[in-house]
Design a protein around this motif. Structure first.
Motif, PDB file in Angstrom:
ATOM      1  N   ARG A   1       0.841  -1.191   0.000  1.00 30.08           N
ATOM      2  CA  ARG A   1       0.000   0.000   0.000  1.00 30.08           C
ATOM      3  C   ARG A   1       0.881   1.249   0.000  1.00 30.08           C
ATOM      4  O   ARG A   1       2.019   1.208   0.469  1.00 30.08           O
ATOM      5  N   PRO A   2       0.369   2.355  -0.527  1.00 30.85           N
ATOM      6  CA  PRO A   2       1.196   3.574  -0.591  1.00 30.85           C
ATOM      7  C   PRO A   2       1.506   4.147   0.791  1.00 30.85           C
ATOM      8  O   PRO A   2       0.837   3.826   1.783  1.00 30.85           O
ATOM      9  N   PHE A   3       2.526   4.992   0.838  1.00 26.97           N
ATOM     10  CA  PHE A   3       2.930   5.744   2.027  1.00 26.97           C
ATOM     11  C   PHE A   3       3.389   4.853   3.182  1.00 26.97           C
ATOM     12  O   PHE A   3       3.326   5.251   4.342  1.00 26.97           O
ATOM     13  N   GLY A   4       3.832   3.637   2.862  1.00 29.18           N
ATOM     14  CA  GLY A   4       4.348   2.746   3.902  1.00 29.18           C
ATOM     15  C   GLY A   4       3.304   2.281   4.892  1.00 29.18           C
ATOM     16  O   GLY A   4       3.635   1.890   6.021  1.00 29.18           O
ATOM     17  N   ILE A   5       2.038   2.295   4.484  1.00 28.45           N
ATOM     18  CA  ILE A   5       0.950   1.972   5.402  1.00 28.45           C
ATOM     19  C   ILE A   5       1.090   0.574   5.992  1.00 28.45           C
ATOM     20  O   ILE A   5       0.796   0.351   7.173  1.00 28.45           O
ATOM     21  N   ASP A   6       1.553  -0.379   5.192  1.00 35.64           N
ATOM     22  CA  ASP A   6       1.631  -1.767   5.663  1.00 35.64           C
ATOM     23  C   ASP A   6       2.619  -1.945   6.810  1.00 35.64           C
ATOM     24  O   ASP A   6       2.523  -2.912   7.572  1.00 35.64           O
ATOM     25  N   THR A   7       3.566  -1.031   6.952  1.00 37.99           N
ATOM     26  CA  THR A   7       4.588  -1.174   7.997  1.00 37.99           C
ATOM     27  C   THR A   7       4.336  -0.243   9.188  1.00 37.99           C
ATOM     28  O   THR A   7       5.098  -0.282  10.154  1.00 37.99           O
ATOM     29  N   LEU A   8       3.295   0.559   9.132  1.00 33.32           N
ATOM     30  CA  LEU A   8       3.029   1.499  10.223  1.00 33.32           C
ATOM     31  C   LEU A   8       2.483   0.788  11.454  1.00 33.32           C
ATOM     32  O   LEU A   8       1.659  -0.134  11.349  1.00 33.32           O
ATOM     33  N   THR A   9       2.919   1.224  12.610  1.00 32.39           N
ATOM     34  CA  THR A   9       2.343   0.756  13.869  1.00 32.39           C
ATOM     35  C   THR A   9       1.512   1.848  14.530  1.00 32.39           C
ATOM     36  O   THR A   9       0.779   1.579  15.483  1.00 32.39           O
ATOM     37  N   MET A  10       1.634   3.079  14.036  1.00 34.50           N
ATOM     38  CA  MET A  10       0.845   4.194  14.523  1.00 34.50           C
ATOM     39  C   MET A  10       0.722   5.224  13.408  1.00 34.50           C
ATOM     40  O   MET A  10       1.466   5.183  12.427  1.00 34.50           O
ATOM     41  N   ALA A  11      -0.223   6.133  13.549  1.00 39.18           N
ATOM     42  CA  ALA A  11      -0.450   7.138  12.514  1.00 39.18           C
ATOM     43  C   ALA A  11       0.729   8.102  12.433  1.00 39.18           C
ATOM     44  O   ALA A  11       1.325   8.452  13.450  1.00 39.18           O
ATOM     45  N   ARG A  12       1.051   8.546  11.189  1.00 37.03           N
ATOM     46  CA  ARG A  12       2.173   9.447  10.976  1.00 37.03           C
ATOM     47  C   ARG A  12       1.851  10.438   9.867  1.00 37.03           C
ATOM     48  O   ARG A  12       1.178  10.092   8.890  1.00 37.03           O
ATOM     49  N   LEU A  13       2.362  11.659  10.025  1.00 35.91           N
ATOM     50  CA  LEU A  13       2.315  12.638   8.950  1.00 35.91           C
ATOM     51  C   LEU A  13       3.478  12.308   8.020  1.00 35.91           C
ATOM     52  O   LEU A  13       4.635  12.609   8.324  1.00 35.91           O
ATOM     53  N   VAL A  14       3.187  11.669   6.891  1.00 37.99           N
ATOM     54  CA  VAL A  14       4.244  11.054   6.086  1.00 37.99           C
ATOM     55  C   VAL A  14       4.769  11.951   4.968  1.00 37.99           C
ATOM     56  O   VAL A  14       5.924  11.836   4.566  1.00 37.99           O
ATOM     57  N   THR A  15       3.930  12.842   4.429  1.00 40.20           N
ATOM     58  CA  THR A  15       4.387  13.674   3.319  1.00 40.20           C
ATOM     59  C   THR A  15       3.336  14.728   3.014  1.00 40.20           C
ATOM     60  O   THR A  15       2.331  14.849   3.731  1.00 40.20           O
ATOM     61  N   TRP A  16       3.553  15.479   1.943  1.00 40.45           N
ATOM     62  CA  TRP A  16       2.585  16.486   1.527  1.00 40.45           C
ATOM     63  C   TRP A  16       2.654  16.650   0.023  1.00 40.45           C
ATOM     64  O   TRP A  16       3.602  16.194  -0.620  1.00 40.45           O
ATOM     65  N   ALA A  17       1.618  17.264  -0.538  1.00 36.61           N
ATOM     66  CA  ALA A  17       1.521  17.446  -1.982  1.00 36.61           C
ATOM     67  C   ALA A  17       1.479  18.925  -2.315  1.00 36.61           C
ATOM     68  O   ALA A  17       0.850  19.717  -1.615  1.00 36.61           O
ATOM     69  N   ALA A  18       2.154  19.283  -3.417  1.00 35.91           N
ATOM     70  CA  ALA A  18       2.127  20.655  -3.925  1.00 35.91           C
ATOM     71  C   ALA A  18       1.302  20.673  -5.202  1.00 35.91           C
ATOM     72  O   ALA A  18       1.437  19.801  -6.065  1.00 35.91           O
ATOM     73  N   ALA A  19       0.429  21.676  -5.328  1.00 35.65           N
ATOM     74  CA  ALA A  19      -0.474  21.768  -6.471  1.00 35.65           C
ATOM     75  C   ALA A  19       0.212  22.420  -7.666  1.00 35.65           C
ATOM     76  O   ALA A  19       0.912  23.421  -7.523  1.00 35.65           O
TER      77      ALA A  19
END
Length: 205
Positions: A68-86
């Motif tokens: 899954r994107p953003f490393g979700i499969d390895t997370l043990t807790m919620a994290r602010l992982v990145t951001w998007a620029a328009a």
């Protein structure tokens, strides 16, 4: 380029959403499912054309063939992982960044349906591994998520730490990002955002 959205990834979407809603006393909006990726999301406006995306596993989908994107499969807790620029022309933006020494990666076509059945389509570059340098997103002719009446909170602070902040500044400059991102030295790459309403505040890291 300006802030489009923050990405807060979690191993359990319902639990994380409930915690944020209780902390800020606000009701988040169902975004939709990402077919084939095994994820779904909830959205919260940050003012203007910016929003917070909380993304996590979708138990109603079959497990994806890849991670899954953003490393979700390895997370043990919620994290602010990145951001998007328009951006409004993602191919031109990628070409300019490459000329300036930073490669955002090749744009990819993405889409999802909203709970009402509306199809949203966009193009984006792959998220950077560090997460401090934004990935690019171009919504094209699709209605932006903030135009759907999202409940809104105030983004009072957006900060980053990195062992080599000057390198991050160079990458941001190559992307021509215009955002007041407070960037400091730190041993571990970290993003921190502070959200506030009249009823409470919340720090996402």
């Amino acid at each position: 380029m300006t802030l489009d959205h923050l990405v807060y990834a979690t191993p359990n979407l319902d639990t994380t959403v409930a915690e944020i809603e209780q902390q800020l006393d606000v009701q988040m909006v169902e975004g939709g499912r990402h077919p084939g990726l095994g994820t779904r999301n909830r959205l919260l406006g940050l003012g203007g054309r910016a929003y917070l995306e909380i993304i996590g596993p979708d138990p109603e989908q079959e497990p994806p063939t890849g991670p899954r994107p953003f490393g979700i499969d390895t997370l043990t807790m919620a994290r602010l992982v990145t951001w998007a620029a328009a951006v409004t022309d993602i191919d031109a933006a990628v070409a300019r960044a490459r000329e300036r020494g930073y490669d955002p990666g090749d744009p990819q076509d993405m889409s999802r349906h909203t709970p009402s059945g509306e199809l949203l389509s966009w193009r984006l570059t792959p998220p950077s591994k560090a997460g401090l340098v934004p990935f690019l997103i171009d919504w094209g002719a699709t209605r932006h998520p903030t135009e759907t009446g999202l409940p809104t909170v105030e983004l009072t602070s957006f900060r980053a730490r990195h062992p080599d902040p000057e390198a991050i500044r160079r990458d941001l400059s190559a992307l021509d990002v215009h955002l007041d991102l407070d960037l400091d030295h730190g041993t571990t790459p970290t993003l921190t955002a502070v959200l506030r309403t009249d009823r409470g505040s919340l720090t996402l890291t």
